[in-house]
Design a protein around this motif. Structure first.
Motif, PDB file in Angstrom:
ATOM      1  N   GLY A 809      57.430  30.144   3.340  1.00 32.27           N
ATOM      2  CA  GLY A 809      56.801  31.463   3.483  1.00 32.27           C
ATOM      3  C   GLY A 809      55.293  31.371   3.435  1.00 32.27           C
ATOM      4  N   TYR A 810      54.814  30.526   2.509  1.00 35.91           N
ATOM      5  CA  TYR A 810      53.359  30.361   2.393  1.00 35.91           C
ATOM      6  C   TYR A 810      52.788  29.765   3.666  1.00 35.91           C
ATOM      7  CZ  TYR A 810      48.861  28.778   0.635  1.00 35.91           C
ATOM      8  OH  TYR A 810      47.518  28.553   0.484  1.00 35.91           O
ATOM      9  N   ILE A 811      53.508  28.759   4.224  1.00 40.89           N
ATOM     10  CA  ILE A 811      53.029  28.134   5.461  1.00 40.89           C
ATOM     11  C   ILE A 811      52.980  29.152   6.591  1.00 40.89           C
ATOM     12  CG2 ILE A 811      53.616  26.432   7.236  1.00 40.89           C
ATOM     13  CD1 ILE A 811      54.719  24.672   4.983  1.00 40.89           C
ATOM     14  N   ILE A 812      54.039  29.959   6.694  1.00 39.76           N
ATOM     15  CA  ILE A 812      54.060  30.986   7.743  1.00 39.76           C
ATOM     16  C   ILE A 812      52.923  31.982   7.548  1.00 39.76           C
ATOM     17  CG2 ILE A 812      55.407  32.922   8.665  1.00 39.76           C
ATOM     18  CD1 ILE A 812      57.909  31.263   8.056  1.00 39.76           C
ATOM     19  N   TYR A 813      52.725  32.351   6.238  1.00 43.18           N
ATOM     20  CA  TYR A 813      51.645  33.283   5.933  1.00 43.18           C
ATOM     21  C   TYR A 813      50.282  32.723   6.337  1.00 43.18           C
ATOM     22  CZ  TYR A 813      48.123  35.573   3.036  1.00 43.18           C
ATOM     23  OH  TYR A 813      46.982  36.192   2.593  1.00 43.18           O
ATOM     24  N   LYS A 814      50.031  31.466   5.964  1.00 42.43           N
ATOM     25  CA  LYS A 814      48.752  30.831   6.302  1.00 42.43           C
ATOM     26  C   LYS A 814      48.576  30.722   7.811  1.00 42.43           C
ATOM     27  CE  LYS A 814      46.031  29.218   4.017  1.00 42.43           C
ATOM     28  NZ  LYS A 814      44.768  29.779   3.516  1.00 42.43           N
ATOM     29  N   TYR A 815      49.701  30.380   8.467  1.00 39.55           N
ATOM     30  CA  TYR A 815      49.625  30.234   9.928  1.00 39.55           C
ATOM     31  C   TYR A 815      49.263  31.563  10.580  1.00 39.55           C
ATOM     32  CZ  TYR A 815      51.263  29.792  14.728  1.00 39.55           C
ATOM     33  OH  TYR A 815      51.358  29.830  16.100  1.00 39.55           O
ATOM     34  N   ARG A 816      49.945  32.627  10.167  1.00 36.83           N
ATOM     35  CA  ARG A 816      49.664  33.934  10.757  1.00 36.83           C
ATOM     36  C   ARG A 816      48.273  34.402  10.402  1.00 36.83           C
ATOM     37  NH1 ARG A 816      53.600  37.065  12.769  1.00 36.83           N
ATOM     38  NH2 ARG A 816      52.541  38.964  12.050  1.00 36.83           N
ATOM     39  N   LYS A 817      47.819  34.103   9.195  1.00 39.93           N
ATOM     40  CA  LYS A 817      46.482  34.506   8.773  1.00 39.93           C
ATOM     41  C   LYS A 817      45.421  33.801   9.590  1.00 39.93           C
ATOM     42  CE  LYS A 817      43.476  34.770   4.743  1.00 39.93           C
ATOM     43  NZ  LYS A 817      43.299  34.438   3.317  1.00 39.93           N
ATOM     44  N   LEU A 820      45.278  35.197  13.121  1.00 35.39           N
ATOM     45  CA  LEU A 820      44.582  36.486  13.171  1.00 35.39           C
ATOM     46  C   LEU A 820      43.077  36.307  13.055  1.00 35.39           C
ATOM     47  CD1 LEU A 820      46.964  38.682  10.975  1.00 35.39           C
ATOM     48  CD2 LEU A 820      46.558  38.900  13.427  1.00 35.39           C
ATOM     49  N   GLU A 821      42.652  35.376  12.185  1.00 35.03           N
ATOM     50  CA  GLU A 821      41.214  35.124  12.031  1.00 35.03           C
ATOM     51  C   GLU A 821      40.606  34.596  13.328  1.00 35.03           C
ATOM     52  OE1 GLU A 821      40.785  32.526   8.734  1.00 35.03           O
ATOM     53  OE2 GLU A 821      41.027  34.106   7.220  1.00 35.03           O
ATOM     54  N   ILE A 822      41.338  33.687  14.005  1.00 37.10           N
ATOM     55  CA  ILE A 822      40.843  33.134  15.279  1.00 37.10           C
ATOM     56  C   ILE A 822      40.747  34.241  16.317  1.00 37.10           C
ATOM     57  CG2 ILE A 822      41.425  31.591  17.203  1.00 37.10           C
ATOM     58  CD1 ILE A 822      42.656  29.719  15.103  1.00 37.10           C
ATOM     59  N   LYS A 823      41.807  35.083  16.348  1.00 34.50           N
ATOM     60  CA  LYS A 823      41.798  36.189  17.304  1.00 34.50           C
ATOM     61  C   LYS A 823      40.611  37.112  17.048  1.00 34.50           C
ATOM     62  CE  LYS A 823      44.700  39.957  18.978  1.00 34.50           C
ATOM     63  NZ  LYS A 823      45.998  40.658  18.812  1.00 34.50           N
ATOM     64  N   HIS A 824      40.385  37.382  15.752  1.00 35.98           N
ATOM     65  CA  HIS A 824      39.264  38.262  15.397  1.00 35.98           C
ATOM     66  C   HIS A 824      37.931  37.656  15.803  1.00 35.98           C
ATOM     67  CE1 HIS A 824      37.091  41.340  13.218  1.00 35.98           C
ATOM     68  NE2 HIS A 824      36.440  40.390  12.529  1.00 35.98           N
ATOM     69  N   GLN A 825      37.751  36.361  15.598  1.00 32.92           N
ATOM     70  CA  GLN A 825      36.504  35.682  15.977  1.00 32.92           C
ATOM     71  C   GLN A 825      36.286  35.752  17.492  1.00 32.92           C
ATOM     72  OE1 GLN A 825      36.660  31.739  14.392  1.00 32.92           O
ATOM     73  NE2 GLN A 825      36.394  32.409  12.255  1.00 32.92           N
ATOM     74  N   LEU A 826      37.376  35.573  18.239  1.00 34.99           N
ATOM     75  CA  LEU A 826      37.256  35.629  19.701  1.00 34.99           C
ATOM     76  C   LEU A 826      36.847  37.029  20.146  1.00 34.99           C
ATOM     77  CD1 LEU A 826      40.390  33.548  20.777  1.00 34.99           C
ATOM     78  CD2 LEU A 826      37.989  32.894  21.020  1.00 34.99           C
ATOM     79  N   GLU A 827      37.419  38.044  19.487  1.00 40.29           N
ATOM     80  CA  GLU A 827      37.033  39.407  19.849  1.00 40.29           C
ATOM     81  C   GLU A 827      35.559  39.670  19.540  1.00 40.29           C
ATOM     82  OE1 GLU A 827      39.721  41.823  17.681  1.00 40.29           O
ATOM     83  OE2 GLU A 827      41.391  41.595  19.123  1.00 40.29           O
ATOM     84  N   VAL A 828      35.068  39.146  18.407  1.00 38.95           N
ATOM     85  CA  VAL A 828      33.658  39.329  18.040  1.00 38.95           C
ATOM     86  C   VAL A 828      32.754  38.635  19.049  1.00 38.95           C
ATOM     87  CG1 VAL A 828      31.902  38.775  16.324  1.00 38.95           C
ATOM     88  CG2 VAL A 828      34.121  39.670  15.601  1.00 38.95           C
ATOM     89  N   GLU A 829      33.156  37.386  19.414  1.00 37.33           N
ATOM     90  CA  GLU A 829      32.347  36.638  20.377  1.00 37.33           C
ATOM     91  C   GLU A 829      32.328  37.352  21.723  1.00 37.33           C
ATOM     92  OE1 GLU A 829      34.002  32.751  20.541  1.00 37.33           O
ATOM     93  OE2 GLU A 829      33.284  32.168  18.537  1.00 37.33           O
ATOM     94  N   HIS A 830      33.464  37.943  22.101  1.00 38.27           N
ATOM     95  CA  HIS A 830      33.529  38.660  23.377  1.00 38.27           C
ATOM     96  C   HIS A 830      32.578  39.862  23.374  1.00 38.27           C
ATOM     97  CE1 HIS A 830      35.203  40.198  27.093  1.00 38.27           C
ATOM     98  NE2 HIS A 830      35.424  41.386  26.480  1.00 38.27           N
ATOM     99  N   LEU A 831      32.532  40.590  22.262  1.00 36.72           N
ATOM    100  CA  LEU A 831      31.613  41.709  22.162  1.00 36.72           C
ATOM    101  C   LEU A 831      30.167  41.247  22.208  1.00 36.72           C
ATOM    102  CD1 LEU A 831      33.402  43.837  19.429  1.00 36.72           C
ATOM    103  CD2 LEU A 831      33.172  44.396  21.846  1.00 36.72           C
TER     104      LEU A 831
END
Length: 831
Positions: A809-817, A820-831
């Motif tokens: 569960g922890y591994i899945i949690y870390k993976y999803r986290k 999401l962080e990478i996705k968020h960074q890409l959105e910031v860079e796109h803006l």
């Protein structure tokens, strides 16, 4: 064993013949065991009773263990030397302080470990071939439980349990003609030398110190220690006793023959001769009458060994005649048979009556047997009269006798009508001689008779229903019928439940209870002549069976109903209810048999019943049951329907297939002895944890065993056997598996316990058992059992699963986290 008992008693009954006895002339029973009963060999060297009351028998072909049920034989086998006894020729048996059984053979010494079932052998040297001398090994145990062995080559040795070996004693380094050793209750060692000298040694010092030596002009041949005294015999057949001071001896008896064995029993000395037979002497060595009949019967049998067992049993080992058990008759059941010179076969007894101080006994096929002056105290009952057809009776099958209030004795038989005996005129009347009978409905086969206050009779018949009959005497002294009415079965309920009526009992409020074979129980209101019938299986709490054989109304206003499936009873106050609840007792509650032939109450309010397997006594206070069988002195185990009577002195009479028994209930005292329990064939998960060993459980404190089995092996079984040599077949068992059962299981006389499909968890098996006479032990915890779960279902495995799931569960949690962080960074860079 049942067959042996049956044959023995049948022979005794047949031999009684024309001189039937009111009380047993011989106060002892004899039972014989040989190869047919499982004994390995009929030539016996010695008998030994161990601390658990088990009987061990040394024969010329194997060691035998007798537990009261069967013989277990131990023989030598070359295929498995470690687990078998060292030799088949067994000479001596004893037991050490740890419960090991030691046996000496002509080749060595063997130790049997009860719990494991294994033998350990010592001194055996197979290289010696056949050069073996008898009496080579002599064994004895001192009062500390230490075993000593005397050998020809090594002298005296003692067993060291730490090294599992024998070590030489500093005393008697070489056995130069020593034939016997023994430790007395003071732990003194007695040694008999081949030169005829007897020596006593103090074992409290090392090496053993000689205290006294006994020598006679004629060589001492044997010695015995019993009743805290030492006796020895000499070559001139003189018996001496060592005085209490231990310093000298004096002669007590001139022996008839050379002495082979000696024992103290019931304040008497029993001496077995080296030739044949034995004799009994008083404590002062005068001739005694104890065992007189047995002495005469065994005068041509060679006795090799004697021992006193539990329950006052005397065991004899013989040379070629097997094992003989003699035990006292502890139950005062007097037996009278119906056979005599004119009647070679016993007739079943069905009824009793007192007529002019004579006992009348109604038999099936033999008419009425009259025992004259029965209550005069005569020991033998040779004066008999018979009233038979066609002289006095119309039929010889007499089922009912009743002495009425009107100086008439009524006789129910298989004949037409009813027979009558006039006490004043000393005259029998057959039905055909009773006036006016032909004007009323015919009837016959009278099985039960009751008399009302107005002297009218109620008759239960076989096939003619219920008959209400009124007779009277005319001026000439003849009998005539005043009234007669038959009540028969009708489907509308206007009659009894069946036309076959074996039992009648008085009810309350002018009512009559009627027991119908195969029909149930009926209640007649004599005023309204209405019948109420109670059937089995019609509602919860109904009768146990519709086959009603016997009825009895006791002093507590209870009606007892005997059926072919158990004993029922009901309070008469509850009988008016539409669906009264009948209480029940059967074999599951301790009755020996479910067929209840007759019922009677004794002076203390206890209920006695006869069955197809003996007599049973029910204590009304706690419903505990004691029962007695042929081995206790009954005429046989089988009794007859309705054959019961109580005389004015309180004696109870019960009729059976070989005669009848009578007794005073207060003289039948039950034993309070609580036997040990033998556990055998203990299987845990299909594996024999005891390795064919024996576990003996005392009725007192016992340390439970501990077992653990796997989930896939979640079952166990074992056999329970109470160690009783008189009541083995009557002992009952109950068990309760704590953690599994809700109630105790009462298994009757079946000691087999099986549990299967146990869930993982902790269990404790508790047991209790009876002595066969109604006395039960307290509950004993036999063992604790842990059923382990599958490994993948254990707490460790479950903890591992939880940790693994948490990590995943922890591994899945870390993976999803992270995603999401990478996705968020890409959105910031796109803006």
């Amino acid at each position: 064993m049942k067959i042996v008992f049956s044959i023995f008693f049948i022979i005794c009954l047949c031999l009684s013949g024309s001189q039937a006895r009111a009380t047993p002339a011989n106060p002892f029973f004899v039972q014989h065991y040989d190869n047919q009963n499982g004994l390995s060999n009929s030539s016996i060297n010695s008998i030994y009773k161990d601390a658990s009351n088990l009987i061990w028998v040394a024969t010329w072909d194997g060691l035998n263990l007798y537990d009261g049920y069967s013989f277990h034989v131990f023989n030598y086998s070359r295929e498995n030397d470690f687990k078998t006894i060292g030799s088949n020729v067994i000479q001596q048996i004893t037991e050490d302080g740890k419960g090991n059984i030691w046996v000496s053979t002509i080749e060595g010494v063997s130790r049997y470990e009860k719990k494991t079932g294994r033998f350990y052998n010592y001194f055996y040297d197979r290289s010696r071939g056949s050069k073996i001398s008898e009496q080579e090994y002599s064994i004895a145990v001192d009062h500390t439980g230490k075993l000593y062995c005397l050998t020809e080559t090594d002298g005296l040795n003692y067993y060291d349990p730490k090294t599992d070996s024998f070590k030489k004693s500093t005393f008697l380094q070489s056995n130069k003609g020593i034939s016997k050793i023994y430790f007395d209750e003071l732990n003194q060692l007695w040694v008999l030398h081949a030169d005829g000298s007897l020596e006593v040694y103090d074992t409290g010092v090392k090496p053993f110190a000689k205290k006294q030596s006994f020598k006679q002009k004629n060589r001492i041949t044997n010695f015995f220690h019993l009743n805290k005294r030492t006796f020895f015999s000499t070559t001139d057949n003189q018996l001496y006793v060592v005085n209490n001071n231990g310093q000298d001896s004096e002669p007590v008896l001139k022996l008839k023959h050379a002495l082979s064995s000696m024992i103290f029993y019931k304040d008497h000395y029993i001496l077995a001769w080296a030739t044949k037979g034995y004799d009994v002497y008083s404590a002062k060595f005068t001739s005694a009458a104890l065992l007189e009949d047995q002495v005469n019967k065994m005068k041509d049998i060679k006795i090799t060994s004697m021992t006193l067992g539990s329950e006052d049993i005397l065991w004899f080992g013989t040379d070629g005649n097997g094992l003989i058990k003699i035990f006292p008759k502890t139950k005062s059941f007097a037996t009278i048979t119906t056979s005599d010179n004119g009647m070679p076969y016993n007739k079943s007894v069905r009824a009793f009556c007192e007529v002019d101080n004579h006992l009348w006994v109604g038999t099936k096929g033999g008419g009425i047997m009259e025992l004259q002056d029965f209550w005069s105290g005569s020991k033998t009952l040779e004066n008999r009269n018979y009233f038979i057809a066609p002289a006095e009776l119309e039929n010889n099958s007499v089922y009912a006798l009743l002495k009425g209030k009107d100086d008439l004795v009524y006789i129910g038989s298989d004949a037409q009508g009813i027979g009558v005996y006039d006490l004043k005129r000393k005259k029998f009347f057959k039905w055909q001689h009773i006036l006016n009978g032909e004007n009323y409905p015919s009837f016959g086969s009278v099985y039960a008779i009751r008399q009302d206050k107005d002297s009218s009779l109620w008759l239960g018949t076989s096939g003619y229903g219920l008959v209400h009959l009124k007779l009277k005497k005319n001026k000439e002294g003849s009998l005539e019928v005043v009234s007669l009415k038959r009540f028969t079965y009708h489907s509308n309920g206007s009659g009894p439940a069946n036309d076959i009526i074996y039992a009648l009992a008085e009810g309350e409020n002018n009512q009559l209870w009627i027991g119908c074979r195969y029909g149930g129980l009926s209640l007649l209101d004599k005023k309204t002549l209405r019948f109420t019938t109670f059937k089995a299986f019609t509602y919860e709490g109904s009768l146990s069976n519709n086959d009603v054989l016997s009825l009895y109304k006791d002093s507590y206003n209870k009606l007892w109903i005997g059926t072919s499936y158990g004993l029922n009873w009901i309070s008469l106050a509850d009988a008016s209810k539409k669906t009264p609840v009948f209480q029940k007792l059967n074999t599951s509650n301790g009755l020996p048999n479910n067929t209840i032939h007759a019922i009677q109450e004794d002076s203390k309010g206890q209920i006695w019943v006869s069955t197809n397997k003996g007599l049973a006594k029910v204590n009304q206070a706690d419903l505990k049951i004691s029962y007695y069988q042929q081995a206790d002195g009954l005429q046989s185990n089988e009794f007859s329907d309705g054959a019961v009577w109580k005389d004015s002195t309180g004696r109870l009479f019960f009729g059976g297939t070989y005669g009848f028994n009578y007794f005073l209930p207060q003289d039948i005292r039950k034993s309070e002895l609580k036997p040990n329990l033998l556990i055998s064939d203990l299987l845990m998960g299909g594996k024999n944890n005891s390795e064919n060993g024996l576990i003996v459980v005392p009725p007192g404190k016992y340390k439970p065993l501990v077992y653990a089995i796997n989930r896939k092996d979640n079952f166990f079984e074992l056999d329970l056997k109470a160690i009783s040599y008189l009541n083995a077949e009557k002992c009952e068992y109950a068990y309760f598996l704590e953690g599994y059962d809700k109630i105790w299981h009462y298994a009757g006389t079946n000691g087999k316990i099986i549990y299967s499909n146990l869930y993982p968890g902790q269990y404790k098996l508790k047991i209790k058992w009876s002595n066969g006479e109604g006395t039960w032990t307290e509950e004993v915890a036999l063992f604790s059992l842990k059923v382990n779960n599958y490994f993948w279902l254990t707490p460790i495995a479950i903890t591992f699963y939880i940790i693994l799931l948490a990590v995943i569960g922890y591994i899945i949690y870390k993976y999803r986290k992270n995603k999401l962080e990478i996705k968020h960074q890409l959105e910031v860079e796109h803006l």
